[in-house]
Scaffold this motif. Structure first.
Motif, PDB file in Angstrom:
ATOM      1  N   CYS A 100       0.822  -1.216   0.000  1.00  0.00           N
ATOM      2  CA  CYS A 100       0.000   0.000   0.000  1.00  0.00           C
ATOM      3  C   CYS A 100       0.855   1.264   0.000  1.00  0.00           C
ATOM      4  CB  CYS A 100      -0.917   0.002   1.220  1.00  0.00           C
ATOM      5  SG  CYS A 100      -1.996  -1.451   1.327  1.00  0.00           S
ATOM      6  N   LYS A 102       0.616   5.582  -1.684  1.00  0.00           N
ATOM      7  CA  LYS A 102      -0.409   6.577  -2.010  1.00  0.00           C
ATOM      8  C   LYS A 102      -1.001   6.375  -3.408  1.00  0.00           C
ATOM      9  CE  LYS A 102       1.386  10.179   1.049  1.00  0.00           C
ATOM     10  NZ  LYS A 102       1.964  11.541   1.156  1.00  0.00           N
ATOM     11  N   ARG A 103      -0.275   5.658  -4.267  1.00  0.00           N
ATOM     12  CA  ARG A 103      -0.770   5.420  -5.622  1.00  0.00           C
ATOM     13  C   ARG A 103      -1.580   4.130  -5.748  1.00  0.00           C
ATOM     14  NH1 ARG A 103       4.791   6.411  -8.836  1.00  0.00           N
ATOM     15  NH2 ARG A 103       5.630   5.750  -6.829  1.00  0.00           N
ATOM     16  N   PRO A 105      -4.444   3.159  -4.241  1.00  0.00           N
ATOM     17  CA  PRO A 105      -5.890   3.323  -4.428  1.00  0.00           C
ATOM     18  C   PRO A 105      -6.284   3.726  -5.850  1.00  0.00           C
ATOM     19  CG  PRO A 105      -5.184   4.361  -2.389  1.00  0.00           C
ATOM     20  CD  PRO A 105      -3.947   4.003  -3.148  1.00  0.00           C
ATOM     21  N   GLY A 133       2.595   7.028   3.487  1.00  0.00           N
ATOM     22  CA  GLY A 133       1.309   7.581   3.870  1.00  0.00           C
ATOM     23  C   GLY A 133       0.728   6.884   5.086  1.00  0.00           C
ATOM     24  N   GLU A 134      -0.548   7.137   5.329  1.00  0.00           N
ATOM     25  CA  GLU A 134      -1.286   6.495   6.406  1.00  0.00           C
ATOM     26  C   GLU A 134      -2.309   5.544   5.789  1.00  0.00           C
ATOM     27  OE1 GLU A 134      -0.516   6.759   9.513  1.00  0.00           O
ATOM     28  OE2 GLU A 134       0.990   8.322   9.204  1.00  0.00           O
ATOM     29  N   ASP A 136      -5.455   5.303   5.875  1.00  0.00           N
ATOM     30  CA  ASP A 136      -6.676   5.894   5.299  1.00  0.00           C
ATOM     31  C   ASP A 136      -6.432   6.538   3.939  1.00  0.00           C
ATOM     32  OD1 ASP A 136      -5.157   7.941   6.246  1.00  0.00           O
ATOM     33  OD2 ASP A 136      -6.824   9.090   7.094  1.00  0.00           O
ATOM     34  N   GLU A 137      -5.154   6.837   3.601  1.00  0.00           N
ATOM     35  CA  GLU A 137      -4.868   7.421   2.296  1.00  0.00           C
ATOM     36  C   GLU A 137      -4.159   6.455   1.352  1.00  0.00           C
ATOM     37  OE1 GLU A 137      -2.108  10.706   2.554  1.00  0.00           O
ATOM     38  OE2 GLU A 137      -1.073   9.812   4.275  1.00  0.00           O
ATOM     39  N   SER A 138      -3.628   5.354   1.881  1.00  0.00           N
ATOM     40  CA  SER A 138      -2.897   4.400   1.045  1.00  0.00           C
ATOM     41  C   SER A 138      -3.628   3.071   0.867  1.00  0.00           C
ATOM     42  CB  SER A 138      -1.500   4.139   1.648  1.00  0.00           C
ATOM     43  OG  SER A 138      -0.731   5.318   1.658  1.00  0.00           O
ATOM     44  N   LYS A 144     -10.184  -0.918   3.231  1.00  0.00           N
ATOM     45  CA  LYS A 144     -10.857  -0.139   4.269  1.00  0.00           C
ATOM     46  C   LYS A 144     -12.153  -0.817   4.714  1.00  0.00           C
ATOM     47  CE  LYS A 144      -9.131   4.318   2.595  1.00  0.00           C
ATOM     48  NZ  LYS A 144      -9.503   5.658   2.080  1.00  0.00           N
TER      49      LYS A 144
END
Length: 293
Positions: A100, A102-103, A105, A133-134, A136-138, A144
Motif C-alpha cells: 500500500c 499513495k498510488r 488506491p 502515507g497512512e 486511510d490514504e494508502s 478499508k
C-alpha cells in the motif's frame, strides 16, 4: 519503528493455518502491487524473502522443511488472458499481500484483486503492508472495508510497516514526486525500506504461519545462533586439525634438516681426516672448523 501500528502483526492477525487448512493451495501468497517504484522492487524482495524463509521445525510437514511459493504477476503470468490468469492465481493463493502506497488506491487492478480475493476467501487472510502515507490514504477501498471488531481501526488491520523515517515525516512529498525529481533519493529510500524488511518479514511470515511475531523472530534468531555456533565449531575443528598438521609437517621438515646437517658434517669431518693424513694440517683444520659449524 516499534509502534502501535504493528498490533495485528504481533498477534499474527488471525490464525491463518486454521482458515482453509484442509485445502492445498498452489501458492502460499499472492502479492498485489502497483508496477511503479519502489513498490515493484519491494514486491520482488518480499517474493524472494518468503520463498527463502526457513520456518521453525514445528511448522515442518511430515518431518520435511516447509517450502513457500509466491505469485507475483511479473514472474508468473501465462500467455493466456490476463484477467483469467489473475483470477486463477487468486483462487489458488492461501494469502493476499497488498503493498500500500499513495498510488495504490488509483490502481483498478489492485482493487479488483482485493475484491476477488475477498469474494473467494474472505477477509482474514489479507496482509496489508504499508510503504508510505497512512492507511486511510494508502489503503484501497476494499481494504478499508475489511471486517474488524468494534474497537479495531485501520491501524489494527496493518500487518507490516516498511516506511523509512524520512517517509514518515509530514513534509515528505510522496514517492511519486520523488521519482520525478530525484531518482537517486528514490533509490536510497527504496534500499532503506528493503532494510526494514529484515524485521518486518517476521510479521508477514507470522500472519502466513498463524503464529506470534515475537516468538517467530526469537526462534529464527535462535536458529541462526545455533547455525553460527555450529559453523564456528566446525571452523575451530578445522583450524585445530590444520594446526596439528602444520606442526607435524614442521617437525618432520626440521628432523630432515637436522639429519642433512649431521650427514654433511660427518662428510666434512671425514674429508678433514683424509687431508690431515696427507699432511696438509692447515686445510684440514679449516675443513674441520666448517664441519663443526
Amino acid at each position: 519503528m516499534e509502534n502501535g501500528m504493528r498490533k495485528s502483526g504481533d498477534n499474527g492477525m488471525e490464525n491463518g493455518m486454521e482458515n482453509g487448512k484442509d485445502k492445498q493451495y498452489k501458492y502460499d501468497a499472492f502479492i498485489s502491487y502497483r508496477h511503479v517504484e519502489p513498490d515493484q522492487t519491494i514486491a520482488k524482495e518480499i517474493h524472494r524473502m518468503i520463498e527463502g524463509f526457513k520456518p521453525p521445525k514445528e511448522f515442518y510437514k511430515s518431518g520435511k522443511k516447509t517450502s513457500f511459493r509466491v505469485f507475483r504477476d511479473r514472474e508468473e503470468l501465462a500467455a493466456r488472458d490476463l484477467s483469467s490468469s489473475i483470477e486463477e492465481a487468486l483462487k489458488e493463493s492461501h494469502f493476499l499481500i497488498v503493498l500500500c502506497s499513495k498510488r495504490t488506491p488509483l490502481s483498478e487492478w489492485c482493487e479488483k484483486e482485493i475484491r476477488t480475493f475477498r469474494a473467494l476467501h474472505g477477509d482474514s487472510r489479507i496482509i496489508p503492508v504499508l510503504l508510505e502515507g497512512e492507511p486511510d490514504e494508502s489503503f484501497p477501498m476494499p481494504l478499508k472495508q475489511l471486517k474488524r471488531g468494534e474497537d479495531e481501526s485501520l491501524l489494527d488491520v496493518l500487518a507490516a510497516d516498511i516506511r523509512p523515517e524520512e517517509v514518515l515525516k509530514k513534509d515528505f512529498p510522496g514517492y511519486e514526486a520523488v521519482q520525478k525529481t530525484d531518482k537517486g533519493k528514490l533509490t536510497d529510500l527504496t534500499k532503506r525500506a528493503v532494510k526494514l524488511l529484515k524485521v518486518e518479514k517476521y510479521r508477514i511470515m507470522a500472519a502466513i504461519l498463524g503464529c506470534n511475531f515475537g516468538d517467530l523472530k526469537q526462534r529464527d534468531k535462535e536458529r541462526k545462533n545455533r547455525l553460527i555456533l555450529t559453523i564456528s565449531s566446525m571452523l575451530g575443528a578445522l583450524f585445530l586439525i590444520f594446526g596439528l598438521f602444520m606442526t607435524a609437517a614442521y617437525q618432520k621438515a626440521e628432523q630432515a634438516r637436522q639429519e642433512a646437517v649431521q650427514s654433511n658434517a660427518s662428510i666434512l669431518l671425514k674429508t678433514a681426516k683424509d687431508i690431515a693424513k696427507e699432511g696438509d694440517y692447515l686445510k684440514a683444520v679449516l675443513v674441520a672448523k666448517e664441519a663443526m659449524q
